[in-house]
Design an enzyme around this catalytic site. Structure first.
Site, PDB file in Angstrom:
ATOM      1  N   CYS A   1      31.921  61.140  43.618  1.00  0.00           N
ATOM      2  CA  CYS A   1      30.566  60.935  44.138  1.00  0.00           C
ATOM      3  C   CYS A   1      30.235  59.463  44.379  1.00  0.00           C
ATOM      4  CB  CYS A   1      29.542  61.567  43.210  1.00  0.00           C
ATOM      5  SG  CYS A   1      29.750  63.348  43.139  1.00  0.00           S
TER       6      CYS A   1
ATOM      7  N   HIS B   1      22.751  58.556  44.977  1.00  0.00           N
ATOM      8  CA  HIS B   1      23.603  59.737  45.122  1.00  0.00           C
ATOM      9  C   HIS B   1      22.783  60.965  44.721  1.00  0.00           C
ATOM     10  CE1 HIS B   1      26.687  62.649  44.860  1.00  0.00           C
ATOM     11  NE2 HIS B   1      26.645  62.730  43.550  1.00  0.00           N
TER      12      HIS B   1
ATOM     13  N   ASN C   1      24.568  68.698  46.550  1.00  0.00           N
ATOM     14  CA  ASN C   1      25.445  67.555  46.293  1.00  0.00           C
ATOM     15  C   ASN C   1      26.638  67.643  47.245  1.00  0.00           C
ATOM     16  OD1 ASN C   1      27.211  65.646  45.325  1.00  0.00           O
ATOM     17  ND2 ASN C   1      27.055  66.254  43.179  1.00  0.00           N
TER      18      ASN C   1
HETATM   19  O1  UT7 Z   1      27.736  64.305  41.310  1.00  0.00           O
HETATM   20  C1  UT7 Z   1      28.602  63.882  40.306  1.00  0.00           C
HETATM   21  C2  UT7 Z   1      27.958  63.797  39.008  1.00  0.00           C
HETATM   22  N1  UT7 Z   1      27.437  65.075  38.592  1.00  0.00           N
HETATM   23  C3  UT7 Z   1      26.237  65.114  38.074  1.00  0.00           C
HETATM   24  O2  UT7 Z   1      25.548  64.138  38.019  1.00  0.00           O
HETATM   25  C4  UT7 Z   1      25.778  66.443  37.492  1.00  0.00           C
HETATM   26  C5  UT7 Z   1      25.151  66.189  36.135  1.00  0.00           C
HETATM   27  N2  UT7 Z   1      24.717  67.383  35.485  1.00  0.00           N
HETATM   28  C6  UT7 Z   1      23.674  68.134  35.902  1.00  0.00           C
HETATM   29  O3  UT7 Z   1      23.098  67.873  36.922  1.00  0.00           O
HETATM   30  C7  UT7 Z   1      23.186  69.239  35.026  1.00  0.00           C
HETATM   31  O4  UT7 Z   1      23.834  69.169  33.768  1.00  0.00           O
HETATM   32  C8  UT7 Z   1      23.411  70.672  35.617  1.00  0.00           C
HETATM   33  C9  UT7 Z   1      22.470  70.892  36.790  1.00  0.00           C
HETATM   34  C10 UT7 Z   1      24.840  70.838  36.055  1.00  0.00           C
HETATM   35  C11 UT7 Z   1      23.074  71.721  34.557  1.00  0.00           C
HETATM   36  O5  UT7 Z   1      21.746  71.556  34.103  1.00  0.00           O
HETATM   37  P1  UT7 Z   1      21.427  71.456  32.537  1.00  0.00           P
HETATM   38  O6  UT7 Z   1      19.972  71.344  32.419  1.00  0.00           O
HETATM   39  O7  UT7 Z   1      22.273  70.373  31.964  1.00  0.00           O
HETATM   40  O8  UT7 Z   1      21.872  72.883  32.027  1.00  0.00           O
HETATM   41  P2  UT7 Z   1      22.964  73.225  30.919  1.00  0.00           P
HETATM   42  O9  UT7 Z   1      24.339  73.028  31.434  1.00  0.00           O
HETATM   43  O10 UT7 Z   1      22.563  72.558  29.651  1.00  0.00           O
HETATM   44  O11 UT7 Z   1      22.703  74.797  30.776  1.00  0.00           O
HETATM   45  C12 UT7 Z   1      21.479  75.316  30.242  1.00  0.00           C
HETATM   46  C13 UT7 Z   1      21.544  76.827  30.299  1.00  0.00           C
HETATM   47  C14 UT7 Z   1      22.847  77.394  29.729  1.00  0.00           C
HETATM   48  O12 UT7 Z   1      22.547  78.575  29.043  1.00  0.00           O
HETATM   49  P3  UT7 Z   1      22.436  78.569  27.439  1.00  0.00           P
HETATM   50  O13 UT7 Z   1      23.757  78.075  26.959  1.00  0.00           O
HETATM   51  O14 UT7 Z   1      21.303  77.624  27.121  1.00  0.00           O
HETATM   52  O15 UT7 Z   1      22.148  80.003  27.135  1.00  0.00           O
HETATM   53  C15 UT7 Z   1      23.656  77.720  30.962  1.00  0.00           C
HETATM   54  O16 UT7 Z   1      24.572  78.778  30.729  1.00  0.00           O
HETATM   55  O17 UT7 Z   1      21.495  77.270  31.650  1.00  0.00           O
HETATM   56  C16 UT7 Z   1      22.595  78.149  31.929  1.00  0.00           C
HETATM   57  N3  UT7 Z   1      22.988  77.982  33.303  1.00  0.00           N
HETATM   58  C17 UT7 Z   1      22.409  78.666  34.308  1.00  0.00           C
HETATM   59  N4  UT7 Z   1      21.448  79.598  34.322  1.00  0.00           N
HETATM   60  C18 UT7 Z   1      21.050  80.094  35.511  1.00  0.00           C
HETATM   61  C19 UT7 Z   1      23.921  77.158  33.832  1.00  0.00           C
HETATM   62  N5  UT7 Z   1      23.974  77.300  35.160  1.00  0.00           N
HETATM   63  C20 UT7 Z   1      23.041  78.228  35.490  1.00  0.00           C
HETATM   64  C21 UT7 Z   1      22.620  78.778  36.698  1.00  0.00           C
HETATM   65  N6  UT7 Z   1      21.623  79.698  36.672  1.00  0.00           N
HETATM   66  N7  UT7 Z   1      23.132  78.420  37.893  1.00  0.00           N
END
Ligand code: UT7
Length: 337
Positions: free
Chosen positions: A117, A257, A287
């Site tokens: 990225c 980004h 993204n």
């Molecule tokens: O571009 C290169 C660099 N990349 C980035 O900068 C990405 C950085 N990370 C992020 O943007 C975020 O971490 C994400 C958008 C990928 C995820 O968001 P988050 O708020 O960090 O969610 P999480 O991974 O902590 O997941 C929270 C919950 C989980 O469930 P439990 O374990 O709390 O029961 C996930 O399983 O949300 C669940 N989850 C979803 N639920 C519905 C994960 N993906 C989804 C989804 N729909 N698509």
């Protein structure tokens, strides 16, 4: 400032596939909702290039053609082509070679640059080096990724995030104080496992087993990347402002980004920037990896004025991250399309 040569962006161009993949579409494919995706990321839809025969070079060449047309130059005038991508058409030849041929840029040499990225930011700085040293006068820097080709559409934690696109810029020398002024760039390979594609390279050459284990898809530990991305991007943005005695009021636009709107909001707060000075189009495209930053420049081109202070900031897999401060080099002329 007078006679020092800087590399300036003199044109921007882009290519977006027509097919839209909305949050509603994704909620029929995996266990997710429009509300979850939009609240956690800011994304509403993304573009996808579904045609299996068309890949990253197809999109990059179209962005390149738009740049040549807008600048009114012939392909033969290009000296160097740099394609930032993690989804090259093939391992080799470089996607830059395919783009060079498609454009008919017979005077150019070129190569691909892999920095996930941060790819466009690193490529922009690499291209600027050729201009500042006098080794080139016209460098095409394009960020292009067909992320759908490495996305597992059964994995809700990654498939909602990414889209396909290409966008880029032409770099040329100027000596009026505009152009790229300063950059802070970083790599920290200790974080590589948090965001990678394990299969297909020399460590895990493709086999039935690597495919069965889905190693040809993006793997991301989202929470781990989120934490370092917020800190990394905010730190470099603050450092570049301090080094150049810039306050939030001096900056016309932050060009971040587009990985997650919450990351972008945190960076803008740290920079003390009004939200209307932040380029934000993640809701439309998701993204697109190396394409996000030039896609923003393309969307906002008509609002940019000569001498506007712009800060570009990126964070990505590797880890790779950085910020560039530039002074915009031209007033754009609205085209009659
Ligand atoms: O571009 C290169 C660099 N990349 C980035 O900068 C990405 C950085 N990370 C992020 O943007 C975020 O971490 C994400 C958008 C990928 C995820 O968001 P988050 O708020 O960090 O969610 P999480 O991974 O902590 O997941 C929270 C919950 C989980 O469930 P439990 O374990 O709390 O029961 C996930 O399983 O949300 C669940 N989850 C979803 N639920 C519905 C994960 N993906 C989804 C989804 N729909 N698509």
């Amino acid at each position: 400032m007078g006679c020092q040569i800087h590399a300036a962006i003199t044109t921007v161009g882009h290519y977006l596939p027509e097919t839209r993949l909305t949050n509603a579409d994704l909620s029929k494919m995996v266990d997710t909702t429009d509300d979850w995706i939009h609240t956690r990321t800011g994304i509403k839809e993304r573009r996808i290039l579904p045609d299996q025969k068309r890949a990253t070079s197809y999109m990059a060449a179209r962005a390149g053609k738009e740049i040549l047309r807008k600048r009114g130059i012939e392909p033969e005038e290009i000296d160097v082509i740099i394609i930032a991508t993690v989804t090259p058409d093939m391992f080799f030849p470089a996607t830059a070679c395919l783009v060079q041929a498609e454009l008919g840029a017979t005077g150019a040499w070129g190569f691909d640059l892999s920095a996930a990225c941060s790819g466009f930011l690193f490529a922009l700085n690499t291209g600027a080096g050729f201009i500042e040293s006098g080794r080139a006068e016209k460098v095409l820097v394009i960020g292009a990724d067909k992320m759908s080709s490495i996305t597992d559409y059964t994995d809700r934690t990654t498939c909602v995030l990414f889209g396909d696109a290409a966008a880029g810029v032409l770099l040329e020398p100027v000596n009026d104080g505009c152009g790229l002024i300063d950059s802070v760039l970083h790599t920290d390979g200790r974080g590589w496992e948090s965001l990678c594609m394990l299969g297909g390279g020399s460590l895990n050459p493709p086999t039935h087993d690597t495919v069965d284990r889905k190693m040809h898809y993006i793997h991301q530990d989202g929470r781990a990347v989120f934490k370092v991305a917020v800190k990394g991007m905010a730190d470099v943005a603050a450092e570049i402002m301090e080094r150049n005695q810039l306050t939030g009021d001096d900056i016309r636009y932050l060009v971040p980004h587009q990985a997650n709107q919450r990351i972008i909001d945190a960076v803008a707060r740290r920079m003390d920037l009004d939200p209307n000075r932040v380029m934000l189009n993640i809701s439309k495209y998701g993204n697109t990896t190396a394409a996000t930053i030039p896609l923003c420049l393309n969307d906002w081109e008509n609002e940019l004025k000569k001498e506007d202070n712009i800060v570009i900031a990126a964070f990505g897999g590797g880890f790779t991250w950085g910020a560039t401060y530039l002074r915009w080099a031209y007033d754009s002329v609205t085209e009659d399309v």
